[in-house]
Design a protein around this motif. Structure first.
Motif, short mmCIF file in Angstrom:
data_model
loop_
_atom_site.label_atom_id
_atom_site.label_comp_id
_atom_site.label_asym_id
_atom_site.label_seq_id
_atom_site.Cartn_x
_atom_site.Cartn_y
_atom_site.Cartn_z
N LEU A 165 0.83 -1.21 0.00
CA LEU A 165 0.00 0.00 0.00
C LEU A 165 0.86 1.26 0.00
CD1 LEU A 165 -2.77 1.36 0.24
CD2 LEU A 165 -2.63 1.06 2.71
N MET A 166 1.92 1.25 0.82
CA MET A 166 2.80 2.42 0.85
C MET A 166 3.55 2.59 -0.46
SD MET A 166 5.42 3.72 3.80
CE MET A 166 6.76 2.58 3.56
N ALA A 167 3.99 1.48 -1.05
CA ALA A 167 4.68 1.56 -2.34
C ALA A 167 3.77 2.16 -3.40
CB ALA A 167 5.15 0.18 -2.76
N LEU A 168 2.51 1.73 -3.42
CA LEU A 168 1.55 2.27 -4.39
C LEU A 168 1.31 3.75 -4.17
CD1 LEU A 168 -0.60 1.88 -6.58
CD2 LEU A 168 -2.20 1.21 -4.79
N ALA A 169 1.08 4.14 -2.91
CA ALA A 169 0.78 5.54 -2.61
C ALA A 169 1.97 6.45 -2.89
CB ALA A 169 0.35 5.67 -1.14
N LEU A 170 3.15 6.05 -2.46
CA LEU A 170 4.33 6.89 -2.65
C LEU A 170 4.76 6.94 -4.11
CD1 LEU A 170 5.80 8.51 -0.40
CD2 LEU A 170 4.21 6.80 0.39
N GLY A 171 4.58 5.84 -4.83
CA GLY A 171 4.86 5.88 -6.26
C GLY A 171 3.96 6.87 -6.97
N ALA A 172 2.69 6.91 -6.57
CA ALA A 172 1.74 7.86 -7.16
C ALA A 172 2.10 9.30 -6.81
CB ALA A 172 0.33 7.53 -6.70
N ILE A 173 2.46 9.54 -5.55
CA ILE A 173 2.82 10.89 -5.13
C ILE A 173 4.05 11.37 -5.88
CG2 ILE A 173 3.69 12.27 -3.20
CD1 ILE A 173 1.86 10.61 -1.37
N GLY A 174 5.06 10.50 -5.99
CA GLY A 174 6.27 10.88 -6.73
C GLY A 174 5.98 11.19 -8.18
N ALA A 175 5.10 10.40 -8.79
CA ALA A 175 4.75 10.64 -10.19
C ALA A 175 4.01 11.96 -10.36
CB ALA A 175 3.89 9.49 -10.71
N LEU A 176 3.10 12.27 -9.44
CA LEU A 176 2.30 13.49 -9.56
C LEU A 176 3.13 14.76 -9.42
CD1 LEU A 176 -0.94 12.48 -7.64
CD2 LEU A 176 -0.68 12.86 -10.10
N VAL A 177 4.30 14.65 -8.78
CA VAL A 177 5.18 15.81 -8.67
C VAL A 177 5.55 16.34 -10.05
CG1 VAL A 177 7.49 16.55 -7.96
CG2 VAL A 177 6.09 15.19 -6.41
N THR A 178 5.69 15.42 -11.02
CA THR A 178 6.06 15.84 -12.38
C THR A 178 4.87 15.88 -13.32
OG1 THR A 178 6.69 13.54 -12.82
CG2 THR A 178 8.44 15.06 -12.21
N VAL A 179 4.07 14.80 -13.36
CA VAL A 179 2.97 14.77 -14.33
C VAL A 179 1.92 15.83 -14.01
CG1 VAL A 179 3.29 12.35 -14.93
CG2 VAL A 179 1.74 12.96 -13.06
N GLY A 180 1.84 16.25 -12.75
CA GLY A 180 0.91 17.32 -12.41
C GLY A 180 1.25 18.61 -13.16
N GLU A 181 2.54 18.90 -13.27
CA GLU A 181 2.96 20.10 -14.00
C GLU A 181 2.78 19.92 -15.50
OE1 GLU A 181 6.46 22.24 -13.02
OE2 GLU A 181 6.57 21.42 -10.99
N TYR A 182 3.07 18.73 -16.00
CA TYR A 182 2.91 18.50 -17.43
C TYR A 182 1.44 18.57 -17.84
CZ TYR A 182 7.79 17.19 -18.03
OH TYR A 182 9.15 17.22 -18.08
N SER A 183 0.55 18.06 -17.00
CA SER A 183 -0.87 18.06 -17.35
C SER A 183 -1.48 19.45 -17.34
CB SER A 183 -1.64 17.15 -16.38
OG SER A 183 -1.56 17.64 -15.05
N THR A 184 -0.96 20.33 -16.48
CA THR A 184 -1.49 21.70 -16.41
C THR A 184 -0.72 22.68 -17.29
OG1 THR A 184 -0.11 22.20 -14.48
CG2 THR A 184 -2.33 21.34 -14.07
N GLY A 185 0.44 22.27 -17.78
CA GLY A 185 1.24 23.15 -18.62
C GLY A 185 2.15 24.08 -17.85
N THR A 186 2.16 23.98 -16.52
CA THR A 186 3.02 24.89 -15.74
C THR A 186 4.49 24.54 -15.89
OG1 THR A 186 2.68 23.46 -13.80
CG2 THR A 186 1.25 25.39 -14.01
N ASN A 187 4.79 23.36 -16.44
CA ASN A 187 6.20 23.03 -16.67
C ASN A 187 6.83 24.00 -17.66
OD1 ASN A 187 4.50 21.65 -18.73
ND2 ASN A 187 6.48 20.99 -19.54
N ARG A 188 6.02 24.51 -18.60
CA ARG A 188 6.57 25.47 -19.57
C ARG A 188 6.99 26.76 -18.87
NH1 ARG A 188 2.10 23.19 -22.22
NH2 ARG A 188 2.64 22.03 -24.12
N THR A 189 6.20 27.20 -17.90
CA THR A 189 6.56 28.39 -17.14
C THR A 189 7.84 28.15 -16.36
OG1 THR A 189 4.22 28.96 -16.93
CG2 THR A 189 5.76 30.04 -15.42
N THR A 190 7.93 26.98 -15.74
CA THR A 190 9.12 26.65 -14.95
C THR A 190 10.36 26.64 -15.82
OG1 THR A 190 7.82 25.30 -13.41
CG2 THR A 190 10.19 24.90 -13.49
#
Length: 282
Positions: A93-118
Motif C-alpha cells: 500500500l505504501m509503495a503504491l501511494a508513494l509511487g503515485a505521489i512521486g509521479a504526480l510531482v512531475t505529471v501534475g505540472e505537465y498536465s497543467t502546462g506549468t512546466n513550460r513556465t518553470t
C-alpha cells in the motif's frame, strides 16, 4: 564580486541580460514551496499514513483479540511480532501511494502546462528535476520514518497487552523499521522518474503499479531467471530485509544485496529523470 548572468540575443543583434543564474539551493527552495503549497499532496500523505498505520494496527489487534495460551511459543519462534510491525500488505500500500505521489510531482505540472513556465524561468531543466528529486527524497524519507516508527510503536504496544511485543533493540527490529521507512523514498523516486519519462497521468499510474506491485507478484524464487529478476525489485528487496528468520532458498541472496537494490533504484531513478528531461522538447 558580481553574480553570473545569462544573456540572449534580441532582434537587432544586441545581447540582453536575463539576470543572475538560479542557484541550486534556490531551485530546491522553489520546489519545496510548490510541494508544500498543494493541499492535495498533504491529503495524499495523510491518507497514506493513516491507511498504513491503521492496517498494521488492525493486524496486531486481530492477534491480540484472538490470542490463546498456545499461541505464545509459535508467535515467538516465528518472529510474528516483527512481521506485524509492518506487514507485507501495508508495504504494498505504501509503495503504491508513494509511487503515485512521486509521479504526480512531475505529471501534475505537465498536465497543467506549468512546466513550460518553470522551464522558461529556469532553462536548466536538469537542475530543476534534480531539485525536485531532492525535495521528494527528503520529504518521503521523513514520511517513511514517521510511518514506520509509529507503526512499530502502535503494533508492539497492542501486542504488549499479551506480553508478546518486542522493542526496537531486539534483533532485527531496527532493520525492519529502517527498511520499511526507506521503501517510501525509493518508490517515490521511481514514480518521479516514470512521470518524467511517460508524462501522462493515467499511463504513469498504470506503469507505476505494474513495476512496483504487479511485477513482483509474478516473479518467484522457483527458477533462476525469475529469482534474479525478482531480487532486483524494491518490494522483493523489502521482503528480504524484513525477513528476520530468513531461510535460504534455491537462489538465496544477502541483506547487503537487498540494500544495494534500494540504492541502485534510487540513484537510477534520479539519473533517468535528469537525463530524460534534457532530451525532450517540453
Amino acid at each position: 564580486m558580481t553574480a553570473t548572468t545569462t544573456t540572449r540575443t534580441v532582434p537587432g543583434g544586441e545581447p540582453s541580460a536575463l539576470g543572475p543564474l538560479a542557484r541550486f539551493r534556490d531551485l530546491v527552495a522553489a520546489e519545496w514551496i510548490k510541494h508544500r503549497s498543494l493541499r492535495s499532496t498533504w491529503i495524499a500523505y495523510g491518507a497514506a499514513a493513516l491507511a498504513v498505520v491503521g492496517f498494521n494496527a488492525g493486524i496486531a489487534y486481530d492477534s491480540y483479540s484472538h490470542w490463546t495460551p498456545g499461541d505464545r511459543a509459535p508467535f515467538e519462534r516465528d518472529g510474528i511480532a516483527l512481521q506485524e510491525a509492518f506487514t507485507a500488505n501495508a508495504a504494498m500500500l505504501m509503495a503504491l501511494a508513494l509511487g503515485a505521489i512521486g509521479a504526480l510531482v512531475t505529471v501534475g505540472e505537465y498536465s497543467t502546462g506549468t512546466n513550460r513556465t518553470t522551464f522558461a524561468a529556469v532553462p536548466a531543466r536538469r537542475s530543476v528535476v534534480a531539485a525536485k528529486a531532492v525535495v521528494v527524497t527528503v520529504v518521503t524519507t521523513v514520511f517513511g520514518m514517521v510511518v514506520a516508527g509509529v507503526s512499530f510503536a502502535v503494533t508492539q504496544a497492542i501486542l504488549d497487552l499479551r506480553d508478546a511485543g518486542v522493542s526496537i533493540g531486539d534483533p532485527g527490529a531496527f532493520r525492519v523499521v529502517l527498511a520499511s521507512a526507506l521503501l517510501a523514498p525509493v518508490c517515490a523516486l521511481a514514480g518521479l522518474a516514470l512521470g518524467v519519462v511517460v508524462r501522462h497521468t493515467a499511463s504513469t499510474m498504470v506503469t507505476s503499479v505494474a513495476v512496483l506491485l504487479v511485477l513482483p507478484l509474478f516473479l518467484t524464487d522457483g527458477r533462476h531467471w525469475s529469482a534474479v529478476a525478482g531480487h532486483a525489485l524494491p518490494y522483493r528487496a523489502w521482503l528480504r530485509l524484513v525477513d528476520v528468520n530468513y531461510s535460504p532458498t534455491a537462489f538465496p541472496w544477502t541483506i547487503g544485496g537487498a540494500w544495494t537494490v534500494y540504492a541502485v533504484w534510487a540513484c537510477a531513478a534520479c539519473a533517468i529523470a535528469v537525463i530524460s528531461v534534457h532530451r525532450r522538447d517540453q
